[in-house]
Design an enzyme around this catalytic site. Structure first.
Site, PDB file in Angstrom:
ATOM      1  N   SER A 155       0.867  -1.187   0.000  1.00  0.00           N
ATOM      2  CA  SER A 155       0.000   0.000   0.000  1.00  0.00           C
ATOM      3  C   SER A 155       0.897   1.228   0.000  1.00  0.00           C
ATOM      4  O   SER A 155       2.071   1.141   0.386  1.00  0.00           O
ATOM      5  CB  SER A 155      -0.847  -0.006   1.280  1.00  0.00           C
ATOM      6  OG  SER A 155      -1.501   1.230   1.474  1.00  0.00           O
ATOM      7  N   TYR A 168      -2.245  -1.515  10.326  1.00  0.00           N
ATOM      8  CA  TYR A 168      -2.165  -1.618   8.860  1.00  0.00           C
ATOM      9  C   TYR A 168      -0.849  -1.033   8.348  1.00  0.00           C
ATOM     10  O   TYR A 168      -0.160  -1.637   7.521  1.00  0.00           O
ATOM     11  CB  TYR A 168      -3.358  -0.870   8.270  1.00  0.00           C
ATOM     12  CG  TYR A 168      -3.555  -1.004   6.784  1.00  0.00           C
ATOM     13  CD1 TYR A 168      -4.248  -2.090   6.252  1.00  0.00           C
ATOM     14  CD2 TYR A 168      -3.082  -0.034   5.901  1.00  0.00           C
ATOM     15  CE1 TYR A 168      -4.456  -2.203   4.881  1.00  0.00           C
ATOM     16  CE2 TYR A 168      -3.284  -0.138   4.533  1.00  0.00           C
ATOM     17  CZ  TYR A 168      -3.977  -1.221   4.027  1.00  0.00           C
ATOM     18  OH  TYR A 168      -4.175  -1.333   2.671  1.00  0.00           O
TER      19      TYR A 168
END
Ligand code: NAD
Length: 273
Positions: A155, A168
């Protein structure tokens, strides 16, 4: 040509198909990658959660449209035994496991002082540890055949942080380090390992975090989309699943043999700012 009309040639010179696993491919980015890998000639194992009848429709439809073998395995990526069984199934059914796309992931948006312990554990297990267990299982075969492609869907949050996403961001930064290490270990065996770092893609994962982000920041959902999500992306557009799938599939071609150990941003300019 629309991005979703692109295909690549993943067939081997002798006409044999590569064997691939895409984790978390019943939805979103993973489904787009699995579809393009199959349409480009690879046999694919789908994985992920969802309604059994819908998953079977997806599997059968993709097998029919692509001509490749498409299987489904319901491994929970937070369970190492199930991850190993996923790898064993692909090797047994396809005879070869050449391509891994470590894509399964979940999100939780919460200030650190309220962040649920079990969410931390689940995010690290699903987004990071599953890539370790799956790669470990597939690596000996890739080494023996001197060919492998490992694509880790990280990401923009593998490169930069945002508040309220501690687990995350930690998992995705970890993914980049893991991927680089595997690139070094595979370099002399024809195995590449890379991370893809998408910006915001409008999948169920993002849809679900809009209300939580609104709550955490005291905003409306429309404000979150405009001022938080797309604010980060200079293009002011969501990245599409087809764009991510095209990049992932390109990395699985022979032409991408020298791209290894890197992190490729596909984020509308987010991390340039
Ligand atoms: P999504 O929610 O649409 O899909 C996630 C997939 O993972 C689903 O198939 C789901 O069933 C599966 N999954 C969830 N938990 C699982 C588990 N325990 N075991 C097996 N499968 C499981 O999400 P997405 O947006 O397509 O995300 C895919 C990947 O892309 C994730 O790793 C995510 O972090 C990453 N990513 C997404 C975005 C975005 O904006 N959507 C941006 C950057 C990176």
């Amino acid at each position: 040509m629309p991005a979703n009309d692109v295909t690549f040639n993943l067939m081997q010179a002798n006409g044999a198909r590569r064997g691939a696993i895409v984790t978390g491919s019943t939805s979103g980015i993973g489904l787009a990658i699995a579809s393009l890998l199959a349409k480009s000639g690879a046999n694919v194992v789908l994985n992920g959660f969802g309604d059994a009848a819908q998953i079977e429709d997806i599997r059968a439809g993709l097998q029919r449209d692509s001509g490749a073998r498409v299987l489904y395995h319901g491994a929970d990526m937070s369970k190492p035994d199930q991850v190993r069984d996923l790898a064993a199934t692909a090797m047994r059914e396809f005879g070869t496991l050449d391509i891994l796309v470590n894509n399964a992931g979940i999100q939780n948006v919460s200030p650190i002082e309220d962040f649920p312990d079990e969410k931390w554990d689940a995010i690290i297990a699903i987004s990071l540890s599953s890539a370790f267990h799956l790669t470990k299982a597939a690596f000996p075969g890739m080494k023996a055949r001197k060919w492998g492609r490992i694509v880790n869907i990280a990401s923009a949050h593998g490169l930069v942080a945002s508040p309220f996403k501690s687990a995350y961001v930690a998992a995705k930064h970890g993914t980049l380090g893991f991927s680089k290490t595997i690139a070094l270990e595979g370099a002399e065996f024809g195995i590449t390992s890379n991370s893809i770092c998408p910006g915001y893609v409008r999948t169920p994962l993002v849809e679900k975090q809009i209300p939580d982000t609104a709550k955490a920041r005291g905003m409306t959902e429309e404000q979150v989309i405009r001022d938080v999500l797309l604010h980060a992306q200079p293009t002011k557009k969501f990245v599409t699943v087809e764009e991510v799938a095209a990049l992932a599939t390109y990395l699985c071609t022979d032409m991408a043999a020298s791209i290894t150990g890197t992190a490729l941003s596909i984020d509308g300019g987010w991390t340039a700012a």
